[in-house]
Design an enzyme around this catalytic site. Structure first.
Site, mmCIF file in Angstrom:
data_model
loop_
_atom_site.group_PDB
_atom_site.id
_atom_site.type_symbol
_atom_site.label_atom_id
_atom_site.label_comp_id
_atom_site.label_asym_id
_atom_site.label_seq_id
_atom_site.Cartn_x
_atom_site.Cartn_y
_atom_site.Cartn_z
ATOM 1 N N ASP A 181 77.043 75.445 2.938
ATOM 2 C CA ASP A 181 78.106 74.672 2.313
ATOM 3 C C ASP A 181 79.107 73.990 3.254
ATOM 4 O O ASP A 181 79.288 72.799 3.210
ATOM 5 C CB ASP A 181 78.896 75.570 1.361
ATOM 6 C CG ASP A 181 78.031 76.133 0.251
ATOM 7 O OD1 ASP A 181 76.795 76.093 0.354
ATOM 8 O OD2 ASP A 181 78.593 76.631 -0.731
ATOM 9 N N GLU A 238 77.515 89.495 2.093
ATOM 10 C CA GLU A 238 76.888 88.169 2.014
ATOM 11 C C GLU A 238 76.539 87.656 3.411
ATOM 12 O O GLU A 238 75.460 87.097 3.652
ATOM 13 C CB GLU A 238 77.870 87.208 1.323
ATOM 14 C CG GLU A 238 77.402 85.773 1.245
ATOM 15 C CD GLU A 238 78.314 84.910 0.370
ATOM 16 O OE1 GLU A 238 79.363 85.418 -0.091
ATOM 17 O OE2 GLU A 238 77.981 83.740 0.147
HETATM 18 C C1 DGY Z 1 79.571 78.119 -4.125
HETATM 19 O O1 DGY Z 1 80.075 78.098 -5.245
HETATM 20 O O2 DGY Z 1 80.157 78.497 -3.105
HETATM 21 C C2 DGY Z 1 78.187 77.752 -3.988
HETATM 22 O O3 DGY Z 1 77.717 77.909 -2.698
HETATM 23 C C3 DGY Z 1 77.840 76.417 -4.528
HETATM 24 O O4 DGY Z 1 76.475 76.418 -4.651
#
Ligand code: DGY
Length: 426
Positions: free
Chosen positions: A162, A393
């Site tokens: 992201d 995570e």
């Molecule tokens: C989030 O909401 O952080 C996700 O990675 C979007 O897919």
């Protein structure tokens, strides 16, 4: 006495099960995510093969009629997550969903299940083969911009990485949409803000969604006219590997009718690989398509040419040299961003932390291509991280502390399917 890690990992997968599909973690990510589910299936396969296949079958239920498998499937609305179905406003498939995709690791996971299974696994793979092929067709058809040799991406979330500094080149070229409706982020309620993307990044993520909505989720327009367009080594190498694996599945199933078409995808990927080679850095890097500019840092996606069996001997050597440079600087391999580049932050989401599923595919590729020592280091570092901090995570690449989501599904799955020393002995 604490439960052993194998049992903890199985418990996490079972607890995150929402009735046939698995959420990545409770609250922060309350839906089914695309590449998360694919990795999760490998974890379930170590103790419940039927449940592993079911994870993939439910993922495919979210496929759009145009072939895209979206990055999130919203089977119900959860006010705890932003941006939910009312923001995306898609109607491409049976369920509301995101309007973008995610790295297509699915075919490779299916091949892994076939190879570790028996005739019944092949039969289940056969049921989903055409749907997976349609997804690959979608990627090649709708995400290859006019005049560009590789599949690209229209949104940082599509890459799965992201807020990696890789995307700054594309984000800097775009404006926040002046008509953006006010919104409230939920991710910073459920996770520490210093570990998550910034407000400006989020405004741009939501601006791209608004563009998609405004063009009625016409995916070709989103690719060719959208505000953000970059080539990503993560999607490129994962798709190239997945195309090769899909071809192997086609051969196992006797699907000669489509073998030539899939071979065409592989050839395109092999030829296109050079487009991502940043000679200055001697590394495969993300690239802004309209300017041709390269990102200037070695991310964990830069470490994937081995996984895709791609690149020249010189390119592979440059990749290894970069990995050794980085290994000398961090506590744990493989950081998601280059510790020698600007914007490195060892705890912030994709700006530095180690990601379990990335370590898995990086290590797998290295081992297959004869780089056993580095492959083993990448695995052993993940073992040390999980033993030290648990099933987070991702992990701070310097200190090994866990970051963001706890009791995380793909971390548990990667432990069971690959990293766990006891499972490997079996
Ligand atoms: C989030 O909401 O952080 C996700 O990675 C979007 O897919």
């Amino acid at each position: 006495m604490p439960l052993d890690l194998n049992q903890q990992a199985r418990d996490i997968l079972n607890r995150n099960d929402r009735g046939g599909y698995t959420v990545p973690t409770a609250r922060l990510y309350p839906y089914q995510w695309n590449w998360d589910s694919a990795f999760v299936a490998l974890g379930f396969a170590t103790f419940n093969r039927d449940r592993a296949w079911q994870e993939l079958e439910l993922l495919l239920e979210g496929q759009w009629t145009n072939g895209m498998i979206p990055h999130i499937i919203f089977r119900r609305d959860d006010p705890d997550y932003f941006p939910g179905p009312s923001v995306w406003q898609t109607d491409g498939g049976a369920f509301p969903s995101g309007g973008i995709s995610q790295p297509p690791v699915l075919a490779s996971v299916i091949l892994e299940l076939i190879e570790s299974g028996d005739g019944s696994d092949l039969a289940r793979a056969s049921e989903m083969f055409d749907q997976v092929l349609n997804w690959h067709r979608w990627y090649h058809r709708e995400r290859t911009p006019e005049g560009c040799p590789v599949v690209c991406t229209v949104h940082p979330w599509e890459t799965g990485r992201d807020n990696c500094p890789d995307w700054e080149l594309g984000l800097n070229r775009m404006q926040v949409d002046p008509d953006l409706e006010p919104y409230t982020r939920m991710d910073t309620v459920h996770a520490t803000p210093s570990e998550r993307p910034s407000k400006l990044q989020y405004d741009k993520y939501v601006s791209i969604i608004k563009f998609g909505r405004d063009v009625g989720w016409d995916q070709k327009r989103l690719t060719n006219e959208g505000p953000f367009l970059m080539a990503d080594p993560c999607i490129h190498f994962i798709l190239l590997r997945a195309d090769r694996d899909l071809l192997r599945i086609a051969n196992l199933l006797g699907r000669t009718d489509v073998a030539g078409e899939i071979q065409g995808f592989v050839t395109k990927g092999d030829i296109g690989t050079d487009y991502l080679w940043n000679a200055d850095l001697q590394a495969f890097c993300a690239r802004e398509v309209r300017s041709g500019e390269f990102s200037q840092g070695f991310s964990n996606a830069s470490a994937l040419p081995f996984y895709a069996d791609a690149g020249t001997p010189e390119q592979r050597q440059g990749t290894l040299d970069n990995m050794h440079r980085i290994a000398a600087k961090v506590g744990y391999m493989v950081p998601s961003w280059d510790p020698d580049a600007t914007a490195f932050e060892p705890q912030r989401y994709w700006c530095g932390p180690v990601w379990p599923q990335m370590n898995n595919i990086i290590s797998k590729g290295l081992a297959e291509q004869g780089e056993e020592d580095l492959a083993e280091k990448v695995r052993a570092d993940l073992v040390r991280l999980i033993e030290k901090s648990g099933f987070f995570e991702c992990f701070n690449t310097m200190t090994g502390d866990g970051c963001i989501g706890t009791d995380f599904s793909w971390t548990a799955a990667m432990w069971l399917a690959w990293a766990s020393p006891t499972n490997r002995e079996k």
